[in-house]
Write a protein that holds these residues in place. Sequence first.
Motif, PDB file in Angstrom:
ATOM      1  N   PRO A   1       0.802  -1.236   0.000  1.00 30.28           N
ATOM      2  CA  PRO A   1       0.000   0.000   0.000  1.00 30.28           C
ATOM      3  C   PRO A   1       0.833   1.283   0.000  1.00 30.28           C
ATOM      4  CG  PRO A   1      -0.792  -1.519   1.671  1.00 30.28           C
ATOM      5  CD  PRO A   1       0.463  -2.122   1.094  1.00 30.28           C
ATOM      6  N   GLU A   2       1.997   1.239   0.605  1.00 28.22           N
ATOM      7  CA  GLU A   2       2.834   2.439   0.683  1.00 28.22           C
ATOM      8  C   GLU A   2       3.885   2.493  -0.422  1.00 28.22           C
ATOM      9  OE1 GLU A   2       4.921  -0.871   2.632  1.00 28.22           O
ATOM     10  OE2 GLU A   2       2.884  -0.151   2.805  1.00 28.22           O
ATOM     11  N   ASP A   3       3.865   1.538  -1.353  1.00 32.90           N
ATOM     12  CA  ASP A   3       4.920   1.431  -2.356  1.00 32.90           C
ATOM     13  C   ASP A   3       4.602   2.225  -3.618  1.00 32.90           C
ATOM     14  OD1 ASP A   3       7.310   0.750  -3.470  1.00 32.90           O
ATOM     15  OD2 ASP A   3       6.729  -1.293  -3.995  1.00 32.90           O
ATOM     16  N   TRP A   4       4.469   3.541  -3.474  1.00 30.73           N
ATOM     17  CA  TRP A   4       4.300   4.431  -4.625  1.00 30.73           C
ATOM     18  C   TRP A   4       4.771   5.823  -4.230  1.00 30.73           C
ATOM     19  CZ3 TRP A   4       1.330   8.832  -4.263  1.00 30.73           C
ATOM     20  CH2 TRP A   4       0.480   8.912  -3.153  1.00 30.73           C
ATOM     21  N   VAL A   5       5.211   6.555  -5.240  1.00 33.74           N
ATOM     22  CA  VAL A   5       5.559   7.951  -5.053  1.00 33.74           C
ATOM     23  C   VAL A   5       4.975   8.712  -6.228  1.00 33.74           C
ATOM     24  CG1 VAL A   5       7.838   7.695  -6.159  1.00 33.74           C
ATOM     25  CG2 VAL A   5       7.442   9.598  -4.591  1.00 33.74           C
ATOM     26  N   GLY A   6       4.450   9.886  -5.946  1.00 31.98           N
ATOM     27  CA  GLY A   6       3.880  10.726  -6.991  1.00 31.98           C
ATOM     28  C   GLY A   6       4.762  11.934  -7.238  1.00 31.98           C
ATOM     29  N   LEU A   7       4.787  12.374  -8.486  1.00 33.46           N
ATOM     30  CA  LEU A   7       5.546  13.556  -8.883  1.00 33.46           C
ATOM     31  C   LEU A   7       4.695  14.356  -9.852  1.00 33.46           C
ATOM     32  CD1 LEU A   7       8.197  15.249  -9.174  1.00 33.46           C
ATOM     33  CD2 LEU A   7       8.871  13.629 -10.967  1.00 33.46           C
ATOM     34  N   ALA A   8       4.581  15.639  -9.608  1.00 29.69           N
ATOM     35  CA  ALA A   8       3.850  16.526 -10.514  1.00 29.69           C
ATOM     36  C   ALA A   8       4.783  16.979 -11.627  1.00 29.69           C
ATOM     37  CB  ALA A   8       3.313  17.733  -9.758  1.00 29.69           C
ATOM     38  N   ALA A   9       4.243  17.093 -12.828  1.00 29.49           N
ATOM     39  CA  ALA A   9       5.026  17.619 -13.950  1.00 29.49           C
ATOM     40  C   ALA A   9       5.055  19.144 -13.900  1.00 29.49           C
ATOM     41  CB  ALA A   9       4.447  17.126 -15.275  1.00 29.49           C
ATOM     42  N   TRP A  10       4.422  19.722 -12.896  1.00 31.49           N
ATOM     43  CA  TRP A  10       4.471  21.164 -12.672  1.00 31.49           C
ATOM     44  C   TRP A  10       5.222  21.416 -11.369  1.00 31.49           C
ATOM     45  CZ3 TRP A  10       0.029  18.268 -11.896  1.00 31.49           C
ATOM     46  CH2 TRP A  10      -0.449  18.224 -10.588  1.00 31.49           C
ATOM     47  N   GLY A  11       5.772  22.589 -11.254  1.00 33.27           N
ATOM     48  CA  GLY A  11       6.506  22.942 -10.052  1.00 33.27           C
ATOM     49  C   GLY A  11       5.606  23.577  -9.010  1.00 33.27           C
ATOM     50  N   ALA A  12       6.167  23.866  -7.860  1.00 32.69           N
ATOM     51  CA  ALA A  12       5.421  24.504  -6.778  1.00 32.69           C
ATOM     52  C   ALA A  12       4.859  25.855  -7.206  1.00 32.69           C
ATOM     53  CB  ALA A  12       6.320  24.664  -5.548  1.00 32.69           C
ATOM     54  N   ASP A  13       5.462  26.472  -8.221  1.00 28.54           N
ATOM     55  CA  ASP A  13       4.981  27.755  -8.732  1.00 28.54           C
ATOM     56  C   ASP A  13       3.860  27.595  -9.760  1.00 28.54           C
ATOM     57  OD1 ASP A  13       6.381  26.724 -10.884  1.00 28.54           O
ATOM     58  OD2 ASP A  13       7.775  28.407 -11.056  1.00 28.54           O
ATOM     59  N   GLY A  14       3.490  26.352 -10.076  1.00 30.94           N
ATOM     60  CA  GLY A  14       2.416  26.096 -11.036  1.00 30.94           C
ATOM     61  C   GLY A  14       2.876  26.019 -12.479  1.00 30.94           C
ATOM     62  N   GLU A  15       4.129  26.327 -12.730  1.00 24.55           N
ATOM     63  CA  GLU A  15       4.694  26.273 -14.081  1.00 24.55           C
ATOM     64  C   GLU A  15       5.243  24.873 -14.354  1.00 24.55           C
ATOM     65  OE1 GLU A  15       4.658  28.806 -16.368  1.00 24.55           O
ATOM     66  OE2 GLU A  15       3.347  29.756 -14.885  1.00 24.55           O
ATOM     67  N   PRO A  16       5.400  24.504 -15.638  1.00 22.25           N
ATOM     68  CA  PRO A  16       5.994  23.199 -15.949  1.00 22.25           C
ATOM     69  C   PRO A  16       7.330  23.025 -15.228  1.00 22.25           C
ATOM     70  CG  PRO A  16       5.118  24.198 -17.931  1.00 22.25           C
ATOM     71  CD  PRO A  16       5.026  25.246 -16.847  1.00 22.25           C
TER      72      PRO A  16
END
Length: 184
Positions: free
Chosen positions: A75-90
């Motif tokens: 259940p804990e074996d995943w990590v997510g990453l956004a293709a956008w940065g903390a500033d909302g830009e790519p």
Amino acid sequence: MGWSSAERRERYLAKATAEIEGLARRGAVMAGNALSQILLVKGELGPAERDGRQLLSGADGTALCAALQALGYAPEDWVGLAAWGADGEPLGTELLRETVCALDPATVVACDDVAANALRETFSEELSLLERFDEAMLAEGVVAQVAGMRMMALGGFEAALADDREKQVMWSRLKRLPPLGEPY
């Protein structure tokens, strides 16, 4: 060096923690367990993220986690990453590559077209070396070996949740990515 295995683990964890924290300070948006074998890259803001909640905390994250568990991932074996940065830009190819490499997953899943395009751009050189055209293009549902990782573009996972037929398509694609056994 005469470190015990516990000391080695502690030093490795401290190094990994410092790298992940440094990436987050530079704008990488992540969620989940950074030491996981599967990385879920999301490129489009969903309702949860638009509401300011954590990445993959909405229906898409719940469905992905349930699918991964059904495939045999912990259940804990995943990590997510956004293709956008903390500033909302790519995120940018350099930071995206550095983050993927620091997380060091065995498998990378692009959850939507924006994420797939970001991965295509970031790993364009490696993809161009693949013999099969569908792998080189990171076509939806095709597993490609890229830089020592399995990589797949799911297509519009979050949008597929509204359609039973499309949910089945996503499930059939995810079934191509069972957990890998440990190498030792």
